[in-house]
Design an enzyme around this catalytic site. Structure first.
Site, PDB file in Angstrom:
ATOM      1  N   SER A  75      64.353  73.567   7.905  1.00 25.37           N
ATOM      2  CA  SER A  75      62.994  73.580   7.340  1.00 25.37           C
ATOM      3  C   SER A  75      61.950  74.203   8.243  1.00 25.37           C
ATOM      4  O   SER A  75      60.786  74.329   7.833  1.00 25.37           O
ATOM      5  CB  SER A  75      62.569  72.155   6.972  1.00 25.37           C
ATOM      6  OG  SER A  75      63.190  71.751   5.778  1.00 25.37           O
ATOM      7  N   LYS A  78      59.893  76.910   6.707  1.00 27.24           N
ATOM      8  CA  LYS A  78      58.665  76.710   5.945  1.00 27.24           C
ATOM      9  C   LYS A  78      57.418  77.203   6.679  1.00 27.24           C
ATOM     10  O   LYS A  78      56.357  77.365   6.062  1.00 27.24           O
ATOM     11  CB  LYS A  78      58.516  75.243   5.565  1.00 27.24           C
ATOM     12  CG  LYS A  78      59.599  74.745   4.576  1.00 27.24           C
ATOM     13  CD  LYS A  78      59.382  73.294   4.205  1.00 27.24           C
ATOM     14  CE  LYS A  78      60.372  72.812   3.138  1.00 27.24           C
ATOM     15  NZ  LYS A  78      61.690  72.488   3.662  1.00 27.24           N
ATOM     16  N   SER A 139      57.672  68.042   4.338  1.00 25.43           N
ATOM     17  CA  SER A 139      58.707  69.053   4.178  1.00 25.43           C
ATOM     18  C   SER A 139      59.294  69.033   2.767  1.00 25.43           C
ATOM     19  O   SER A 139      60.497  69.230   2.564  1.00 25.43           O
ATOM     20  CB  SER A 139      59.830  68.861   5.209  1.00 25.43           C
ATOM     21  OG  SER A 139      60.583  70.046   5.367  1.00 25.43           O
ATOM     22  N   LYS A 264      56.531  71.923  12.990  1.00 26.94           N
ATOM     23  CA  LYS A 264      57.462  71.804  11.866  1.00 26.94           C
ATOM     24  C   LYS A 264      58.855  71.407  12.338  1.00 26.94           C
ATOM     25  O   LYS A 264      59.414  72.028  13.234  1.00 26.94           O
ATOM     26  CB  LYS A 264      57.557  73.130  11.092  1.00 26.94           C
ATOM     27  CG  LYS A 264      58.300  72.988   9.775  1.00 26.94           C
ATOM     28  CD  LYS A 264      57.493  72.208   8.772  1.00 26.94           C
ATOM     29  CE  LYS A 264      58.311  71.730   7.585  1.00 26.94           C
ATOM     30  NZ  LYS A 264      59.228  70.625   7.928  1.00 26.94           N
TER      31      LYS A 264
END
Length: 451
Positions: A75, A78, A139, A264
């Site tokens: 993730s 992202k 997320s 993140k």
């Protein structure tokens, strides 16, 4: 913060003219020669598949442990979505309050309880802002797909946008198949054309650090959201969901560290437990990357512990050093020859302020630099040709620290800054040029006869 107003005699500034593909030379050694930079203490060994750290305003690499090997990014993907989202908002392509309908694909992914999600309804619309908050804090995968579709029409088209963005940044070692970072096996058949059912996004730790650098530098407002520990999605409705940030280093969470405000996390079986983190201490922001933390599946805190270790070491061992103010003369470069000018040589100045990040305790004598003329401005005799305006860019100055093998995120070995003229250089008249030609002719003739 240290201040270095002027380099000493060992500041090796070499004027290199007439090379089609110019190389910098520092203290007699061509850039690319690998020697280790000495910091106050040795960098820690990070228990992970890869680890990386940079200072984002300069792009200085501070730690590199297997940072150039492509690995799963999960993730952390992202962050690219966030960048394109902010860019699309800025250009007016979409707006924060724009209402988005939910496709069957986004709906199905959002209801997969194995994945991180907020539940979306096909009979409801959602603002870009609340979908973004779900992406950045929780997320949320369905919300990410909904954003991608809102911007590009389809997720594959959005993936193509992501690839274009990485290419523009010069990031090459990557494979992208979706906007979420999920394994294709989780996408219920909605895979990127030509990819397999088990493909997953891949990039290097260096590449992830560069993505994070562009995001934080160009759109620092992202930190207003990535720093939120907890938020309720659709608060006050029947669909309300309490979102706790997966970055457990934020305030009030399990591995809280002061001044951490992003960025993140990412976790899949393939990628392992990973995180791109960022924090500020002593007026210096850093970005850290930990990929596939050791024992990350069993020890849910391992990626945060390793990030903490990196941050401790970087903040204790690196600092800014002011080298030049804009317009300061690079006196060590001497004067640069100019053809057809009223002056036959000019001094070189720094085109902007120059601050570099160095190991604490770096001595001024370890700082070196070189001037390189822009080859497009050179004549057949490898000379700059007048006229020039004051402050006109004529090349580059590259500043280095001796022994630094870590270099910069863009692959340069030193900090590069524009080199400019210190004053206006007017074109001289034909009579002066003729006089110079005659003088040079007899000088050369004398040298040939009596030399």
């Amino acid at each position: 913060m240290k201040t270095l107003k002027k380099f000493g005699a060992i500041f090796a500034a070499t004027v290199l003219l007439g090379t089609a593909a110019p190389t910098f030379q520092i203290a007699g050694t061509e850039i690319g020669t690998s020697t280790e930079v000495s910091a106050a203490t040795k960098a820690p060994e990070i228990k992970a598949g890869a680890a990386f750290a940079i200072e984002p305003t300069t792009g200085k690499v501070l730690l590199n442990q297997n940072g150039d090997t492509p690995l799963g990014i999960a993730s952390m993907t992202k962050m690219i979505v966030e960048y394109i989202l902010f860019e699309s908002i800025e250009s007016g392509k979409i707006s924060w309050d724009q209402q988005v309908s939910i496709s069957d694909y986004a709906f199905k992914i959002s209801h997969d309880t194995r994945l991180s999600n907020v539940h979306l309804r096909p009979d409801e619309t959602y603002s870009i802002e609340e979908l973004y908050q779900a992406l950045a804090i929780y997320s949320a995968n369905g919300a990410t797909i909904a954003i991608a579709e809102a911007i590009a029409g389809t997720e594959p088209a959005f993936v193509d946008m992501m690839k274009v963005q990485l290419d523009e940044w010069g990031i090459t070692d990557y494979k992208l198949y979706n906007s979420t970072g999920l394994n294709n096996s989780d996408l219920q058949g909605n895979v990127y054309p030509g990819s397999s059912d088990t493909d997953e996004n891949i990039m290097t730790a260096r590449g992830i650090a560069e993505v994070a650098m562009h995001l934080v530098n160009d759109y620092p407002e992202v930190l207003e959201t990535t720093s939120i520990p907890k938020m309720t999605f659709r608060e006050g409705t029947d669909d309300a969901i309490d979102m706790s940030n997966w970055n457990w280093m934020l305030e009030g969470l399990l591995f809280e560290r002061e001044n951490v405000d992003g960025l993140k996390t990412g976790t899949t079986d393939f990628a392992g437990a990973s995180i791109a983190g960022t924090a500020v201490e002593n007026n210096m922001r850093i970005i850290t990357v930990v990929m596939n933390a050791e024992n990350g599946e069993e020890d849910k805190g391992s990626r945060f512990k390793e990030t903490d270790k990196i941050m401790d070491w970087v903040f204790a061992n690196w600092e800014f050093l002011d080298v030049y103010k804009k317009g300061d003369v690079v006196t060590e470069a001497g004067k640069t020859a100019v053809a057809k000018g009223k002056d036959d040589a000019i001094e070189v100045a720094a085109g902007s302020d120059v601050s570099i990040v160095v190991p604490q305790g770096t001595d001024a004598e370890q700082v070196t630099a070189a001037y390189q003329a822009n080859p497009d401005l050179l004549n057949e005799g490898n000379e700059l040709t007048a006229p020039f305006k004051k402050g006109q860019e004529i090349g580059q100055v590259q500043v280095n620290v001796e022994g630094d093998e870590l270099g910069y995120i863009d692959g340069n070995e030193g900090k590069q800054v524009a080199a400019t003229t210190t004053e206006e250089v007017k074109k001289t008249n034909v009579f002066v040029l003729a006089g110079r030609w005659v003088g040079n002719f007899f000088t050369d003739l004398y040298a040939n006869i009596f030399g």
